[in-house]
Motif scaffolding. Sequence first.
Motif, PDB file in Angstrom:
ATOM      1  N   VAL A 118       0.795  -1.231   0.000  1.00 42.94           N
ATOM      2  CA  VAL A 118       0.000   0.000   0.000  1.00 42.94           C
ATOM      3  C   VAL A 118       0.825   1.278   0.000  1.00 42.94           C
ATOM      4  CG1 VAL A 118      -1.855  -1.191   1.237  1.00 42.94           C
ATOM      5  CG2 VAL A 118      -0.206   0.193   2.529  1.00 42.94           C
ATOM      6  N   ALA A 119       2.127   1.188   0.218  1.00 42.05           N
ATOM      7  CA  ALA A 119       2.929   2.407   0.376  1.00 42.05           C
ATOM      8  C   ALA A 119       2.875   3.296  -0.855  1.00 42.05           C
ATOM      9  CB  ALA A 119       4.376   2.041   0.703  1.00 42.05           C
ATOM     10  N   ALA A 120       3.034   2.705  -2.038  1.00 33.99           N
ATOM     11  CA  ALA A 120       3.037   3.526  -3.255  1.00 33.99           C
ATOM     12  C   ALA A 120       1.700   4.252  -3.434  1.00 33.99           C
ATOM     13  CB  ALA A 120       3.338   2.653  -4.470  1.00 33.99           C
ATOM     14  N   VAL A 121       0.605   3.538  -3.210  1.00 33.61           N
ATOM     15  CA  VAL A 121      -0.721   4.156  -3.311  1.00 33.61           C
ATOM     16  C   VAL A 121      -0.876   5.257  -2.270  1.00 33.61           C
ATOM     17  CG1 VAL A 121      -3.202   3.745  -3.106  1.00 33.61           C
ATOM     18  CG2 VAL A 121      -1.754   2.073  -4.276  1.00 33.61           C
ATOM     19  N   TYR A 122      -0.374   5.016  -1.055  1.00 33.68           N
ATOM     20  CA  TYR A 122      -0.467   6.002   0.031  1.00 33.68           C
ATOM     21  C   TYR A 122       0.287   7.280  -0.328  1.00 33.68           C
ATOM     22  CZ  TYR A 122      -0.062   8.002   4.746  1.00 33.68           C
ATOM     23  OH  TYR A 122      -0.121   8.834   5.828  1.00 33.68           O
ATOM     24  N   PHE A 123       1.485   7.143  -0.855  1.00 32.63           N
ATOM     25  CA  PHE A 123       2.274   8.327  -1.201  1.00 32.63           C
ATOM     26  C   PHE A 123       1.659   9.088  -2.376  1.00 32.63           C
ATOM     27  CE2 PHE A 123       5.981   6.015   0.862  1.00 32.63           C
ATOM     28  CZ  PHE A 123       6.033   6.883   1.955  1.00 32.63           C
ATOM     29  N   VAL A 124       1.020   8.370  -3.293  1.00 32.12           N
ATOM     30  CA  VAL A 124       0.346   9.035  -4.413  1.00 32.12           C
ATOM     31  C   VAL A 124      -0.887   9.786  -3.929  1.00 32.12           C
ATOM     32  CG1 VAL A 124      -1.005   8.657  -6.516  1.00 32.12           C
ATOM     33  CG2 VAL A 124       1.191   7.496  -6.225  1.00 32.12           C
ATOM     34  N   ASP A 125      -1.718   9.124  -3.156  1.00 28.24           N
ATOM     35  CA  ASP A 125      -2.999   9.700  -2.745  1.00 28.24           C
ATOM     36  C   ASP A 125      -2.852  10.738  -1.630  1.00 28.24           C
ATOM     37  OD1 ASP A 125      -4.120   8.029  -4.582  1.00 28.24           O
ATOM     38  OD2 ASP A 125      -4.971   6.624  -3.141  1.00 28.24           O
ATOM     39  N   HIS A 126      -1.984  10.460  -0.654  1.00 26.33           N
ATOM     40  CA  HIS A 126      -1.910  11.314   0.536  1.00 26.33           C
ATOM     41  C   HIS A 126      -0.976  12.504   0.347  1.00 26.33           C
ATOM     42  CE1 HIS A 126      -2.902  11.877   4.770  1.00 26.33           C
ATOM     43  NE2 HIS A 126      -1.633  12.155   5.015  1.00 26.33           N
ATOM     44  N   PHE A 127       0.097  12.304  -0.431  1.00 23.48           N
ATOM     45  CA  PHE A 127       1.083  13.379  -0.580  1.00 23.48           C
ATOM     46  C   PHE A 127       1.227  13.860  -2.025  1.00 23.48           C
ATOM     47  CE2 PHE A 127       2.553  11.088   3.264  1.00 23.48           C
ATOM     48  CZ  PHE A 127       2.519  12.139   4.170  1.00 23.48           C
ATOM     49  N   GLY A 128       0.468  13.276  -2.961  1.00 22.43           N
ATOM     50  CA  GLY A 128       0.492  13.733  -4.338  1.00 22.43           C
ATOM     51  C   GLY A 128       1.756  13.386  -5.106  1.00 22.43           C
ATOM     52  N   ALA A 129       2.442  12.333  -4.703  1.00 22.04           N
ATOM     53  CA  ALA A 129       3.670  11.921  -5.384  1.00 22.04           C
ATOM     54  C   ALA A 129       3.348  11.311  -6.746  1.00 22.04           C
ATOM     55  CB  ALA A 129       4.437  10.913  -4.528  1.00 22.04           C
ATOM     56  N   THR A 130       4.297  11.381  -7.676  1.00 22.81           N
ATOM     57  CA  THR A 130       4.123  10.723  -8.973  1.00 22.81           C
ATOM     58  C   THR A 130       4.302   9.217  -8.802  1.00 22.81           C
ATOM     59  OG1 THR A 130       6.476  10.840  -9.556  1.00 22.81           O
ATOM     60  CG2 THR A 130       5.094  12.752 -10.109  1.00 22.81           C
ATOM     61  N   LEU A 131       3.913   8.462  -9.837  1.00 27.59           N
ATOM     62  CA  LEU A 131       4.005   7.004  -9.754  1.00 27.59           C
ATOM     63  C   LEU A 131       5.445   6.544  -9.540  1.00 27.59           C
ATOM     64  CD1 LEU A 131       2.414   4.316 -10.045  1.00 27.59           C
ATOM     65  CD2 LEU A 131       3.023   4.361 -12.477  1.00 27.59           C
ATOM     66  N   VAL A 132       6.387   7.101 -10.302  1.00 32.84           N
ATOM     67  CA  VAL A 132       7.791   6.705 -10.159  1.00 32.84           C
ATOM     68  C   VAL A 132       8.337   7.129  -8.808  1.00 32.84           C
ATOM     69  CG1 VAL A 132      10.122   7.048 -11.056  1.00 32.84           C
ATOM     70  CG2 VAL A 132       8.218   6.710 -12.646  1.00 32.84           C
ATOM     71  N   ALA A 133       8.037   8.363  -8.375  1.00 35.57           N
ATOM     72  CA  ALA A 133       8.526   8.850  -7.087  1.00 35.57           C
ATOM     73  C   ALA A 133       7.956   8.018  -5.940  1.00 35.57           C
ATOM     74  CB  ALA A 133       8.164  10.319  -6.906  1.00 35.57           C
ATOM     75  N   ALA A 134       6.668   7.690  -6.021  1.00 33.83           N
ATOM     76  CA  ALA A 134       6.043   6.878  -4.975  1.00 33.83           C
ATOM     77  C   ALA A 134       6.682   5.497  -4.908  1.00 33.83           C
ATOM     78  CB  ALA A 134       4.543   6.762  -5.225  1.00 33.83           C
ATOM     79  N   GLY A 135       6.974   4.925  -6.069  1.00 36.35           N
ATOM     80  CA  GLY A 135       7.631   3.630  -6.101  1.00 36.35           C
ATOM     81  C   GLY A 135       9.008   3.678  -5.473  1.00 36.35           C
ATOM     82  N   LEU A 136       9.757   4.740  -5.757  1.00 39.21           N
ATOM     83  CA  LEU A 136      11.089   4.891  -5.169  1.00 39.21           C
ATOM     84  C   LEU A 136      11.011   5.051  -3.657  1.00 39.21           C
ATOM     85  CD1 LEU A 136      12.790   7.235  -7.804  1.00 39.21           C
ATOM     86  CD2 LEU A 136      13.308   4.826  -7.355  1.00 39.21           C
ATOM     87  N   LEU A 137      10.051   5.837  -3.183  1.00 40.11           N
ATOM     88  CA  LEU A 137       9.894   6.032  -1.741  1.00 40.11           C
ATOM     89  C   LEU A 137       9.494   4.734  -1.042  1.00 40.11           C
ATOM     90  CD1 LEU A 137       8.081   9.501  -1.683  1.00 40.11           C
ATOM     91  CD2 LEU A 137      10.447   9.002  -1.023  1.00 40.11           C
ATOM     92  N   ALA A 138       8.559   4.010  -1.646  1.00 38.27           N
ATOM     93  CA  ALA A 138       8.166   2.718  -1.082  1.00 38.27           C
ATOM     94  C   ALA A 138       9.337   1.743  -1.133  1.00 38.27           C
ATOM     95  CB  ALA A 138       6.971   2.153  -1.849  1.00 38.27           C
ATOM     96  N   GLY A 139      10.154   1.860  -2.179  1.00 34.47           N
ATOM     97  CA  GLY A 139      11.309   0.990  -2.308  1.00 34.47           C
ATOM     98  C   GLY A 139      12.349   1.222  -1.237  1.00 34.47           C
ATOM     99  N   VAL A 140      12.459   2.460  -0.761  1.00 36.64           N
ATOM    100  CA  VAL A 140      13.407   2.754   0.320  1.00 36.64           C
ATOM    101  C   VAL A 140      13.078   1.921   1.557  1.00 36.64           C
ATOM    102  CG1 VAL A 140      14.149   4.544   1.946  1.00 36.64           C
ATOM    103  CG2 VAL A 140      13.965   5.066  -0.493  1.00 36.64           C
ATOM    104  N   PHE A 141      11.790   1.784   1.832  1.00 38.01           N
ATOM    105  CA  PHE A 141      11.351   0.957   2.969  1.00 38.01           C
ATOM    106  C   PHE A 141      11.857  -0.474   2.805  1.00 38.01           C
ATOM    107  CE2 PHE A 141       8.205  -2.104   4.539  1.00 38.01           C
ATOM    108  CZ  PHE A 141       8.191  -1.792   5.892  1.00 38.01           C
ATOM    109  N   GLY A 142      11.638  -1.056   1.639  1.00 35.80           N
ATOM    110  CA  GLY A 142      12.091  -2.418   1.407  1.00 35.80           C
ATOM    111  C   GLY A 142      13.601  -2.530   1.333  1.00 35.80           C
ATOM    112  N   PHE A 143      14.262  -1.490   0.822  1.00 34.28           N
ATOM    113  CA  PHE A 143      15.705  -1.532   0.631  1.00 34.28           C
ATOM    114  C   PHE A 143      16.453  -1.651   1.950  1.00 34.28           C
ATOM    115  CE2 PHE A 143      19.905   0.110  -0.540  1.00 34.28           C
ATOM    116  CZ  PHE A 143      20.137  -0.621  -1.697  1.00 34.28           C
ATOM    117  N   MET A 144      15.840  -1.222   3.036  1.00 29.58           N
ATOM    118  CA  MET A 144      16.502  -1.311   4.344  1.00 29.58           C
ATOM    119  C   MET A 144      16.773  -2.756   4.756  1.00 29.58           C
ATOM    120  SD  MET A 144      14.861   1.746   6.618  1.00 29.58           S
ATOM    121  CE  MET A 144      15.969   1.367   7.987  1.00 29.58           C
TER     122      MET A 144
END
Length: 439
Positions: free
Chosen positions: A261-287
């Motif tokens: 749900v992270a990518a959808v959350y960043f798109v809907d709640h903070f207005g991030a683009t699809l690629v940016a939301a994916g990168l942000l959600a990826g940071v969580f997994g990258f840890m």
Amino acid sequence: MDATLPTQQPLSRLNVFATKGVQMRTFHLTWLTFFFCFFGWFGIAPLMPLVREQLHLDKGQVGNIVIASVSATILARLLMGKLCDTIGPRLAYTLLLAVGALPVMFIGLSNSYQSFLLFRLAIGIIGASFVITQFHTSMMFAPNIVGTANAVAGGWGNLGGGIANMLMPLVAAGFVALGYVDKANSWRLAMVVPGVILLIMSVLYYKFTEDTPRGNYADIERTASIKKKGTFLLALRDYRTWLLALAYGACFGIEITIDNVAAVYFVDHFGATLVAAGLLAGVFGFMNIFARGLGGIVADRTGRAYGIKGKWVLLSGLLVLEGIGIAFFSMAPSLALAITAMLGFALFLKMANGCTYSIVPFVNKEAIGSVSGVVGAGGNLGAMLVGFLFKSASISYSQAFLYIGFGVAAVGAIVLLVRLVVKESAEVATEAPLTLASA
């Protein structure tokens, strides 16, 4: 007795740069295979805004898809845990990869909510790869280092979810740029990539791994004295199996929910683009590249200093800190603060994952696979239950994260309370043999 004897024993140290010997060959293949399983499992997650638009999905339907993605994994993990104890991890993994690759490749054929839901449900079976990875690693490493080895293998494998969030939007965009498909349908072609990789890994796993340092089950069962009957009941009869399953639901269960749900959350709640939301959600997994392994290392050191009871106290503390961090994440007023809070709770969450599976091999040495399967299933059951929060029309994603934070902290307190109240008549010592190598 001969020069080959040391290769027949579990390793007592982990050198991640080593590749020689069946133990390290299996270690690297099992985490890499698990990585691609996670990549395929969550490959569609960052593409859900495209799917949602094309298939006209509402919030409730997206929530059902999230629930479906983790539901089939529950039964699959129970089954794979049992199969590891019976036919061995090599054949179990090969079978899972070959079957699981099919819905990953063919989900692009979906043209309705119902068909997409069924494919997403079927893809969930590859989440059982985790159980096999943890079992196989436990076979290859000695008790003094098994927690670290399990955590590193699990963490590097879990990394696949984060990398999928980062790369799959780029893969889809790449197919568009090459002119193979338009943007609306790019998710369909993109999902073929992880499916093909899974089929390749099934061949490699069958060809280059063995069940134990002493060989495959089919070879060593002729002389082995340990019988693998009733291992599932052994696991179910021990309350520690259920306590670990509860704890794993509160850490890993939350992890795969956020992967979804992270990518959808960043798109809907903070207005991030699809690629940016994916990168942000990826940071969580990258840890996972270090955090889950860190949990295993700390747990092993705690176990050497304070025994298994010390590991339980550590697990409790990590869960409480994770819950507090999720609560802060839910209330973050800006994207920058949300990312900061996410990095904080992600550290404790992934360390708790590693700590949990540093305890699993010591619950019952005769039923490691079954215990691992039940605990792993507990993780997915947790994800399925919290998934209902994200489909509710009356609860926002922010509110859902707040409730999850409170719940995770409560689970941490329960783990500590139960371990303080229940008196153990016997606890598998950290020096006890864990695998068929002792047979």
